[in-house]
Design a protein around this motif. Structure first.
Motif, PDB file in Angstrom:
ATOM      1  N   PRO A 157      76.839  38.889  10.896  1.00 35.62           N
ATOM      2  CA  PRO A 157      76.114  38.855  12.172  1.00 35.62           C
ATOM      3  C   PRO A 157      76.286  37.532  12.912  1.00 35.62           C
ATOM      4  O   PRO A 157      76.294  37.511  14.147  1.00 35.62           O
ATOM      5  CB  PRO A 157      74.646  39.082  11.756  1.00 35.62           C
ATOM      6  N   LEU A 158      76.433  36.437  12.170  1.00 36.36           N
ATOM      7  CA  LEU A 158      76.653  35.143  12.830  1.00 36.36           C
ATOM      8  C   LEU A 158      77.966  35.146  13.609  1.00 36.36           C
ATOM      9  O   LEU A 158      78.048  34.599  14.711  1.00 36.36           O
ATOM     10  CB  LEU A 158      76.685  34.020  11.782  1.00 36.36           C
ATOM     11  N   ALA A 159      79.001  35.766  13.027  1.00 37.36           N
ATOM     12  CA  ALA A 159      80.303  35.823  13.693  1.00 37.36           C
ATOM     13  C   ALA A 159      80.219  36.630  14.980  1.00 37.36           C
ATOM     14  O   ALA A 159      80.805  36.253  16.012  1.00 37.36           O
ATOM     15  CB  ALA A 159      81.351  36.420  12.762  1.00 37.36           C
ATOM     16  N   VAL A 160      79.493  37.738  14.956  1.00 40.38           N
ATOM     17  CA  VAL A 160      79.327  38.563  16.159  1.00 40.38           C
ATOM     18  C   VAL A 160      78.585  37.774  17.234  1.00 40.38           C
ATOM     19  O   VAL A 160      78.966  37.768  18.412  1.00 40.38           O
ATOM     20  CB  VAL A 160      78.572  39.867  15.822  1.00 40.38           C
ATOM     21  N   TYR A 161      77.525  37.098  16.841  1.00 35.36           N
ATOM     22  CA  TYR A 161      76.737  36.285  17.784  1.00 35.36           C
ATOM     23  C   TYR A 161      77.585  35.147  18.352  1.00 35.36           C
ATOM     24  O   TYR A 161      77.592  34.912  19.571  1.00 35.36           O
ATOM     25  CB  TYR A 161      75.510  35.728  17.070  1.00 35.36           C
ATOM     26  N   PHE A 162      78.307  34.443  17.489  1.00 36.03           N
ATOM     27  CA  PHE A 162      79.130  33.308  17.906  1.00 36.03           C
ATOM     28  C   PHE A 162      80.188  33.754  18.907  1.00 36.03           C
ATOM     29  O   PHE A 162      80.432  33.097  19.919  1.00 36.03           O
ATOM     30  CB  PHE A 162      79.788  32.695  16.664  1.00 36.03           C
ATOM     31  N   ASP A 163      80.815  34.896  18.635  1.00 39.41           N
ATOM     32  CA  ASP A 163      81.848  35.416  19.525  1.00 39.41           C
ATOM     33  C   ASP A 163      81.262  35.840  20.876  1.00 39.41           C
ATOM     34  O   ASP A 163      81.922  35.716  21.904  1.00 39.41           O
ATOM     35  CB  ASP A 163      82.545  36.603  18.852  1.00 39.41           C
ATOM     36  N   ALA A 164      80.025  36.327  20.868  1.00 38.11           N
ATOM     37  CA  ALA A 164      79.388  36.755  22.112  1.00 38.11           C
ATOM     38  C   ALA A 164      79.032  35.570  23.003  1.00 38.11           C
ATOM     39  O   ALA A 164      79.053  35.673  24.232  1.00 38.11           O
ATOM     40  CB  ALA A 164      78.127  37.570  21.801  1.00 38.11           C
ATOM     41  N   VAL A 165      78.729  34.429  22.395  1.00 29.82           N
ATOM     42  CA  VAL A 165      78.299  33.250  23.149  1.00 29.82           C
ATOM     43  C   VAL A 165      79.483  32.372  23.550  1.00 29.82           C
ATOM     44  O   VAL A 165      79.535  31.858  24.674  1.00 29.82           O
ATOM     45  CB  VAL A 165      77.276  32.436  22.320  1.00 29.82           C
TER      46      VAL A 165
END
Length: 252
Positions: A157-165
């Protein structure tokens, strides 16, 4: 003459006295659970907040391994360099070696992840499915060993969040500046200087390929002294980087 007297027992209050410790224990468990939830919430908030702090290009993040080296007085060599001052062939080689779908996924390569799950269910050896974004958040916020499986649950989930930001270009810039390229060697500028005596901007296609294929195991793989297997792998990545085209378009 004094006679023996039986102690007076109030059976109603006796039951209450026996129950009281249990109520105290339950209350203690509730307090402990609340404290644990607060700790988890604080730990979860750290990468969320830091991600926004890392957005500006003038901010130069460090990795958890670099923090460990500082804490143990080991020291390290890291020279932050803008992605504009990195040879494009290096970034292209890293994408073609580490994460060919980097420009197209949203932090997680679902196709690769499904393949890993299918292999695991079939009892076969699993292959790596870590994207560059996943490796970046791991290096910035998480740990390598032990409890690697627990880390993966947090990493996704951190990777998904990081990529979104973050933009893909900024993710790559951070990754190239915190990746480990040898004991105490972090970032592409320090790696280029250490292994080849040139700046990151002046890396040749061959040097870039050798640095890229050493990333999965930078302690055991020395790009300056490659064995036959590493040279063959570098030749393959060199060819792929030369034909990368749209695969690296998000870095333009």
């Amino acid at each position: 003459m004094g006679g023996l007297t039986e102690p007076i027992v109030d059976h109603e209050t006796e039951g209450l006295d026996m129950a009281r410790p249990r109520r105290v224990n339950r209350a203690g468990l509730k307090r402990m659970a609340r404290r644990c939830l607060v700790v988890v919430a604080v730990l979860a908030a750290i990468p969320i907040v830091l991600t926004f702090l890392y957005l500006p290009s003038f901010v130069h993040p460090i990795s958890t391994l670099m923090v460990k080296d500082l804490a143990t007085f080991s020291g390290y060599d890291r020279r932050w360099v803008s992605i504009d001052d990195v040879s494009p062939v290096l970034a292209n080689s890293v994408i073609m070696s580490e994460d060919g779908q980097f420009c197209f996924h949203r932090g997680i390569d679902l196709g690769e992840l499904r393949g890993v799950v299918d292999d695991a269910l079939a009892g076969e050896a699993t292959r790596g499915a870590s994207t560059i974004t996943m490796q970046t958040v791991k290096n910035l916020f998480l740990w390598s060993r032990p409890l690697g499986s627990v880390r993966k649950v947090v990493e996704l989930p951190l990777a998904v969040y990081f990529d979104a930001v973050m933009s893909k270009r900024r993710i790559m810039e951070i990754y190239l500046n915190i990746a480990e390229w040898g004991p105490g060697i972090y970032g592409i500028e320090a790696a280029a200087q250490h292994h080849f005596g040139v700046s990151a901007k002046r890396l040749s296609r061959r040097q870039a390929a050798l640095l890229a294929v050493s990333l999965p195991n930078p302690i055991a793989r020395n790009p300056a002294k490659p064995g036959p297997g590493l040279r063959r792998l570098a030749s393959l990545i060199e060819r792929r980087a030369g034909r990368s085209g749209a695969y690296v378009g998000c870095l333009d």
